[in-house]
Design a protein around this motif. Structure first.
Motif, PDB file in Angstrom:
ATOM      1  N   UNK A  97       6.522  -7.603 -12.966  1.00  9.13           N
ATOM      2  CA  UNK A  97       6.195  -6.225 -13.363  1.00  9.13           C
ATOM      3  C   UNK A  97       4.752  -6.126 -13.840  1.00  9.13           C
ATOM      4  N   UNK A  98       4.349  -7.071 -14.703  1.00 12.17           N
ATOM      5  CA  UNK A  98       2.982  -7.022 -15.234  1.00 12.17           C
ATOM      6  C   UNK A  98       1.953  -7.223 -14.124  1.00 12.17           C
ATOM      7  N   UNK A  99       2.242  -8.117 -13.187  1.00  6.86           N
ATOM      8  CA  UNK A  99       1.303  -8.353 -12.088  1.00  6.86           C
ATOM      9  C   UNK A  99       1.168  -7.112 -11.198  1.00  6.86           C
ATOM     10  N   UNK A 100       2.281  -6.453 -10.912  1.00  8.56           N
ATOM     11  CA  UNK A 100       2.229  -5.258 -10.064  1.00  8.56           C
ATOM     12  C   UNK A 100       1.451  -4.134 -10.741  1.00  8.56           C
ATOM     13  N   UNK A 101       1.586  -4.019 -12.060  1.00 10.40           N
ATOM     14  CA  UNK A 101       0.910  -2.939 -12.773  1.00 10.40           C
ATOM     15  C   UNK A 101      -0.593  -3.155 -12.886  1.00 10.40           C
ATOM     16  N   UNK A 102      -1.074  -4.326 -12.529  1.00  8.81           N
ATOM     17  CA  UNK A 102      -2.526  -4.547 -12.556  1.00  8.81           C
ATOM     18  C   UNK A 102      -3.228  -3.910 -11.356  1.00  8.81           C
ATOM     19  N   UNK A 103      -2.487  -3.508 -10.340  1.00 12.15           N
ATOM     20  CA  UNK A 103      -3.078  -2.901  -9.146  1.00 12.15           C
ATOM     21  C   UNK A 103      -3.266  -1.405  -9.373  1.00 12.15           C
ATOM     22  N   UNK A 104      -4.368  -0.915  -8.844  1.00 10.23           N
ATOM     23  CA  UNK A 104      -4.622   0.522  -8.905  1.00 10.23           C
ATOM     24  C   UNK A 104      -3.613   1.272  -8.039  1.00 10.23           C
ATOM     25  N   UNK A 105      -3.113   2.379  -8.542  1.00 13.74           N
ATOM     26  CA  UNK A 105      -2.123   3.178  -7.815  1.00 13.74           C
ATOM     27  C   UNK A 105      -0.718   3.013  -8.331  1.00 13.74           C
TER      28      UNK A 105
END
Length: 336
Positions: A97-105
């Motif tokens: 979850x934390x890794x995915x939230x680092x992406x813009x969008x």
């Protein structure tokens, strides 16, 4: 005493009596409603208006439901993590979850807990399921910005490098299929609406002409006594406008009530098997203000069609009468 009585009789009548004697009787309508009742025409208009409004509401529901499905799928992506003996599942879910939230969008991330996962599997595996005893994948739902989606290829590679058991599903295949299905369904519904509306137009026109043809003698009498063609046409136009408004209003209001009652029942029976199945198959019965505006527009169109048909038919009838008067030899051809 007798002279006084004679004098009283010779006096002029009082002003109130004079006004009563000079009072004008109320004029009767030029087009007698008893002869041109149009009850059958009103019933036909009401039925066709009801069917057209129902079809319009159904097409609006299909479009709204398809757009809702497409929006719900396209604004979420799912990260699936397969269980492994050497994997700390809870930590892997949080890291994904934390890794995915680092992406813009990306806007939000939610971990589907064990209880929610068990509820998802209840229809197939029954209640009281302990997912720790089964190799059940766990899910992370990531909400994305539809207008500015993230780079799914880069996100998928980053997740695979950090957590080999993770798999990113961006639902692109489902979105493409759903868009195609939605466009096809909306196209079919629009075609059905065009057919129903065309049948309504033709039915209203021919029913109006049939009603007027049975009252041709009224047009002839009014024309022979010196009434102008425009005046006669306007009188019939007013009469048939009332008939069409009554019929279209009855059909449109009945269709609107059907949608309102269905929407009220659906809102009162939420979270029930009947409501869930109905919503899954047909979507929400709420057609919104645009649907009700469409129903009102259909009512206006029907009224205009009936009124214009009445006017054109009367004008054509008067034209035929004038042709016969100018050349009596044409009477056989016009009657046939």
């Amino acid at each position: 005493m007798s002279e006084a009585r004679v004098t009283d009789r010779s006096q002029p009548p009082a002003p109130t009596e004079r006004k009563a004697s000079l009072r004008v009787r109320p004029t009767a309508p030029i087009v007698p409603p008893a002869n041109v009742s149009g009850n059958a025409l009103m019933l036909v208009i009401a039925i066709m208006a009801f069917l057209a409004c129902l079809t319009l509401g159904a097409v609006s529901m299909v479009r709204a439901t398809a757009q809702s499905w497409q929006s719900q799928i396209s604004r979420e992506i799912t990260i699936q993590i397969k269980p492994d003996e050497k994997l700390d599942m809870e930590k892997a879910l949080a890291d994904a979850r934390d890794l995915a939230l680092t992406f813009d969008g990306t806007t939000n991330g939610t971990i589907v807990d064990k209880a929610a996962t068990s509820r998802l599997l209840e229809p197939w595996l029954g209640e009281g399921l302990d997912i720790d005893d089964l190799p059940v994948p766990r899910l992370v739902i990531i909400t994305i910005d539809e207008q500015n989606p993230p780079d799914f290829t880069a996100m998928r590679k980053a997740l695979t490098d950090a957590i080999p058991q993770a798999y990113l599903d961006d639902h692109r295949t489902w979105v493409d299929r759903l868009v195609a299905m939605a466009h096809t369904t909306a196209l079919i519904g629009t075609g059905v609406l065009v057919l129903v509306f065309s049948a309504m137009v033709l039915t209203v026109i021919f029913a109006t002409r049939g009603t007027l043809s049975g009252n041709r003698h009224i047009v002839e009498v009014l024309h022979f006594v010196g009434a102008e063609a425009g005046f006669v046409a306007s009188e019939f136009q007013k009469h048939f406008l009332k008939i069409s408004l009554k019929g279209a209003g009855a059909g449109g209001i009945l269709a609107a009530l059907c949608f309102a009652v269905a929407s009220f029942w659906q809102s009162r029976s939420l979270a029930t098997p009947e409501s869930d199945q109905t919503t899954a198959m047909f979507g929400s019965f709420t057609i919104g203000y645009t649907g009700y505006l469409g129903i009102a527009a259909i009512m206006v169109v029907i009224a205009l069609l009936t009124t214009l048909t009445a006017r054109f038919t009367v004008m054509r009838t008067i034209y035929e009468i004038d042709l016969i008067r100018s050349d009596p030899a044409r009477i056989d051809g016009n009657q046939s």
